[in-house]
Design a protein around this motif. Sequence first.
Motif, short mmCIF file in Angstrom:
data_model
loop_
_atom_site.label_atom_id
_atom_site.label_comp_id
_atom_site.label_asym_id
_atom_site.label_seq_id
_atom_site.Cartn_x
_atom_site.Cartn_y
_atom_site.Cartn_z
N CYS A 1 0.87 -1.17 0.00
CA CYS A 1 0.00 0.00 0.00
C CYS A 1 0.90 1.22 0.00
CB CYS A 1 -0.93 0.01 1.21
SG CYS A 1 -0.07 0.17 2.78
N SER A 2 0.30 2.40 -0.11
CA SER A 2 1.13 3.60 -0.19
C SER A 2 1.66 4.03 1.17
CB SER A 2 0.32 4.75 -0.81
OG SER A 2 1.02 5.97 -0.67
N GLU B 1 -5.84 2.40 3.52
CA GLU B 1 -4.74 1.78 2.76
C GLU B 1 -4.40 0.41 3.33
OE1 GLU B 1 -2.63 3.07 0.29
OE2 GLU B 1 -3.29 5.15 0.16
N SER C 1 -2.53 6.31 -5.29
CA SER C 1 -3.03 6.51 -3.93
C SER C 1 -3.92 7.76 -3.89
CB SER C 1 -1.87 6.59 -2.93
OG SER C 1 -2.34 6.78 -1.61
#
Length: 178
Positions: A12-13, A19, A98
């Motif tokens: 994930c970011s 997220e 994102s």
Amino acid sequence: MIALDKLAWTTCSHVEADEAGALNEWLAAAPNATPAHGQVGCNIWLTDMANRAPRALKNDEIIDLGGKKVRWLDTPHVPHNWDAGLIYEETTGTLFSSDLFTQFGACPATTSGDIVDAAIATEKAVPFMPPTPLVAPTMRRLAALKPRTIALMHGPSFQGDGGAALGALAGYYESRPN
Ligand SMILES: [Fe+2]
Ligand SMILES: [Fe+2]
């Protein structure tokens, strides 16, 4: 579609509920998946929070998924959080952006129209990008990738001149009053 036991990676970011909130549910459902993140993310949260040991990715490191090549980009504080990174899939020219270009309201799944005006309106309404000198150069770096698709987390996937869209948004952040 991919069988969950064939899923090799999760990422994930940045650490945030939307997220990474389901991280361990994903790891439970995908027994052969390794959580991956940049080194900072591994250091400050992922090693402690994941139920499986993570793999730290170097800036610009590419993982070959077999037909798809995913590059990890360290983007600290962009869109926010120290651990932030983004991934870019090289064969399709897809940037998973994102929160960059976040827009509100209902939208189509994809668009080739403008996504910059809505992104600026969102930033003005709910400023989420920290006022750091890292923002514009990071976005210029993303623009230089010239993505053909920008896969928004909060908005439609944009298909078109991703370099121009990222450059325009970088220009806004360069001129934004802090
Ligand atoms: Fe976020
Ligand atoms: Fe988000």
